[in-house]
Design a protein around this motif. Sequence first.
Motif, PDB file in Angstrom:
ATOM      1  N   VAL B  77       0.850  -1.198   0.000  1.00 45.50           N
ATOM      2  CA  VAL B  77       0.000   0.000   0.000  1.00 45.50           C
ATOM      3  C   VAL B  77       0.884   1.247   0.000  1.00 45.50           C
ATOM      4  O   VAL B  77       1.735   1.417   0.869  1.00 45.50           O
ATOM      5  CB  VAL B  77      -0.936   0.005   1.227  1.00 45.50           C
ATOM      6  CG1 VAL B  77      -1.746   1.289   1.289  1.00 45.50           C
ATOM      7  CG2 VAL B  77      -1.861  -1.203   1.174  1.00 45.50           C
ATOM      8  N   ASN B  78       0.683   2.094  -0.985  1.00 49.01           N
ATOM      9  CA  ASN B  78       1.445   3.345  -1.083  1.00 49.01           C
ATOM     10  C   ASN B  78       0.771   4.434  -0.263  1.00 49.01           C
ATOM     11  O   ASN B  78      -0.445   4.390  -0.050  1.00 49.01           O
ATOM     12  CB  ASN B  78       1.506   3.807  -2.543  1.00 49.01           C
ATOM     13  CG  ASN B  78       2.262   2.828  -3.396  1.00 49.01           C
ATOM     14  OD1 ASN B  78       3.249   2.256  -2.954  1.00 49.01           O
ATOM     15  ND2 ASN B  78       1.790   2.607  -4.606  1.00 49.01           N
ATOM     16  N   PRO B  79       1.545   5.441   0.168  1.00 47.78           N
ATOM     17  CA  PRO B  79       0.912   6.560   0.875  1.00 47.78           C
ATOM     18  C   PRO B  79      -0.088   7.262  -0.045  1.00 47.78           C
ATOM     19  O   PRO B  79       0.253   7.614  -1.173  1.00 47.78           O
ATOM     20  CB  PRO B  79       2.079   7.485   1.209  1.00 47.78           C
ATOM     21  CG  PRO B  79       3.288   6.628   1.133  1.00 47.78           C
ATOM     22  CD  PRO B  79       2.995   5.594   0.091  1.00 47.78           C
ATOM     23  N   ALA B  80      -1.286   7.414   0.422  1.00 48.14           N
ATOM     24  CA  ALA B  80      -2.341   8.066  -0.364  1.00 48.14           C
ATOM     25  C   ALA B  80      -3.421   8.521   0.597  1.00 48.14           C
ATOM     26  O   ALA B  80      -3.345   8.271   1.808  1.00 48.14           O
ATOM     27  CB  ALA B  80      -2.915   7.094  -1.388  1.00 48.14           C
ATOM     28  N   GLN B  81      -4.390   9.216   0.055  1.00 45.06           N
ATOM     29  CA  GLN B  81      -5.512   9.637   0.895  1.00 45.06           C
ATOM     30  C   GLN B  81      -6.468   8.471   1.117  1.00 45.06           C
ATOM     31  O   GLN B  81      -6.976   8.282   2.213  1.00 45.06           O
ATOM     32  CB  GLN B  81      -6.252  10.788   0.238  1.00 45.06           C
ATOM     33  CG  GLN B  81      -7.349  11.354   1.115  1.00 45.06           C
ATOM     34  CD  GLN B  81      -8.010  12.553   0.482  1.00 45.06           C
ATOM     35  OE1 GLN B  81      -7.730  12.891  -0.665  1.00 45.06           O
ATOM     36  NE2 GLN B  81      -8.871  13.213   1.208  1.00 45.06           N
ATOM     37  N   ALA B  82      -6.694   7.714   0.070  1.00 47.31           N
ATOM     38  CA  ALA B  82      -7.629   6.592   0.184  1.00 47.31           C
ATOM     39  C   ALA B  82      -7.244   5.509  -0.807  1.00 47.31           C
ATOM     40  O   ALA B  82      -6.584   5.770  -1.817  1.00 47.31           O
ATOM     41  CB  ALA B  82      -9.048   7.080  -0.092  1.00 47.31           C
ATOM     42  N   ILE B  83      -7.661   4.309  -0.489  1.00 47.80           N
ATOM     43  CA  ILE B  83      -7.443   3.192  -1.421  1.00 47.80           C
ATOM     44  C   ILE B  83      -8.743   2.385  -1.473  1.00 47.80           C
ATOM     45  O   ILE B  83      -9.392   2.173  -0.449  1.00 47.80           O
ATOM     46  CB  ILE B  83      -6.236   2.329  -0.987  1.00 47.80           C
ATOM     47  CG1 ILE B  83      -5.978   1.239  -2.011  1.00 47.80           C
ATOM     48  CG2 ILE B  83      -6.415   1.739   0.397  1.00 47.80           C
ATOM     49  CD1 ILE B  83      -4.644   0.535  -1.808  1.00 47.80           C
ATOM     50  N   LYS B  84      -9.091   1.979  -2.696  1.00 48.48           N
ATOM     51  CA  LYS B  84     -10.320   1.202  -2.887  1.00 48.48           C
ATOM     52  C   LYS B  84      -9.943  -0.092  -3.586  1.00 48.48           C
ATOM     53  O   LYS B  84      -9.247  -0.074  -4.603  1.00 48.48           O
ATOM     54  CB  LYS B  84     -11.305   1.998  -3.734  1.00 48.48           C
ATOM     55  CG  LYS B  84     -12.650   1.354  -3.834  1.00 48.48           C
ATOM     56  CD  LYS B  84     -13.625   2.248  -4.581  1.00 48.48           C
ATOM     57  CE  LYS B  84     -15.027   1.678  -4.565  1.00 48.48           C
ATOM     58  NZ  LYS B  84     -15.137   0.291  -4.963  1.00 48.48           N
ATOM     59  N   LEU B  85     -10.383  -1.186  -2.992  1.00 46.53           N
ATOM     60  CA  LEU B  85     -10.068  -2.496  -3.563  1.00 46.53           C
ATOM     61  C   LEU B  85     -11.362  -3.184  -3.974  1.00 46.53           C
ATOM     62  O   LEU B  85     -12.334  -3.203  -3.202  1.00 46.53           O
ATOM     63  CB  LEU B  85      -9.353  -3.367  -2.528  1.00 46.53           C
ATOM     64  CG  LEU B  85      -7.948  -2.887  -2.132  1.00 46.53           C
ATOM     65  CD1 LEU B  85      -7.504  -3.582  -0.872  1.00 46.53           C
ATOM     66  CD2 LEU B  85      -6.967  -3.160  -3.244  1.00 46.53           C
TER      67      LEU B  85
END
Lengths: 322, 163
Positions: B77-85
Amino acid sequence: MKRIFNTLQKKYVIFLLMIIVNGCSSFKGPLYPEVIFNNRQPLISVTYEYGEIELILPLKYDAAVPDNILFKIYAQGDTLHPILSILQESPKELLAYLPQGVLDIQNNTNIIKIIPQDINFDPLTVRFKGIRFGRLTLPRKTIKMGQLIVSGTTYLNKNDSLIGGVSVSLQSYDNIIHSTRSNESGSFQIAIPGEYKYADYLRIVVGENLIFKPFIEKLDFSQNRKMKMKIGLGPSDDMKEPLYMTNKNNVHFRESPEIGSETLFLLKEGEVVSVDKVTPGEYFGFIEVSLDNNKLVQLEGWINRTDLRLLTFQNIYKILID
Amino acid sequence: MQMNHFLKIVYLLIIGYSNLFSQIKLDVSTIPKRVDVYLDGVNLGTSPVLNERIKPGLHKFEIKKKGFAPLAYDLLVNPAQAIKLDFFLNPIYKIKFKTEEKGLVFELNGEHRWDVPFIRLELEAGDHFLRVFKIGEIIDEQTIRVDEPKRFNYYLKKPLTSG
């Protein structure tokens, strides 16, 4: 007939027993004991959402507001390549949107350079620690006019030698805004807030702690916020000895020794007089007057003897008595 | 003493606050819905999973549902605001396999064997590799595609027919 019926009945019972024992599988066939996978790569969708950094720097202006301001935002200590430059009319706050991940979030190596597009203002630098994303509001920054700076040297007019410990003050009328003294090598630098640029009758007064008449000059910062001055104090070498000095304010410098003669000037305490002739009650001599072009001219006149005292250069500093 | 306790609470609050913002919003959807989602062995609940938090780094997702092939997925998981799988689970279909040929041994995907003329299989959707042996020799090879519950009829040296 009955035998046939009994045989059929037996077969039916056996058939039922088979169904009960083996279940429906006797019709459906055996079930392979494991699920058979083909190790197909699963279908997976990964979507990242990257946020923005909403950078807010509230601004306050002291006294004057520059027309335009250039903001430059640098990240991670790189002061060569701004990540954003904004030129705008002086705002109440700087609002900038930056992409996620550009700022240093560990240390305050991110920089906002505030460059007012006005010679009366100096550039400012704001260092800050970043965030990954979201809103970042920095402490309010006050934008002031650049300081008015006067620097220079103090020296004796008599022999051009630099003199230290001379009081230097900037005044508006008689109100002292800031004061200092020249250092041992005769140099001084004095600064006052930029808003005094528009103060009435702004002047520099030098040498109030000397026995001589202090040097006073009106200052004009309209063209430049920084000035350099060489300030000569005391009588020039053109003044011949013996030298006397007025010992009080409002000393009459008259055209002739006769009672009732015209007073040319009222001299302040510390005015130096080069005495040329002596009468029992009066001295005739010369005083130096500085013209607008800083040229010194000598004017002659008569002064009451009791208003003068002999000038010696052994100690030119006033003796302060508490 | 009380002051130390207060400072400890403030410190923990600050740490908690900073951790909150160092994490990434996580949404997990699956097809089909209502599947248990495990993140690093911890059950996040039933899909769709919304507004969970995940830290940047390597994580393992596991999804299991009866009737579907289990899914395990390692993700950095990369640094981001949000992740959707979005996970699309592979269904398992019930297959009936029948032949009238005699003396054959069948092998699927190189490891699953049977020799009965009629068998019920549970196969993951997709392609499977079928080998047919007779007296220890390979006499046929075919790829069979499973995309729905089917009944296959095998005839020697002929493509499988479904029906």
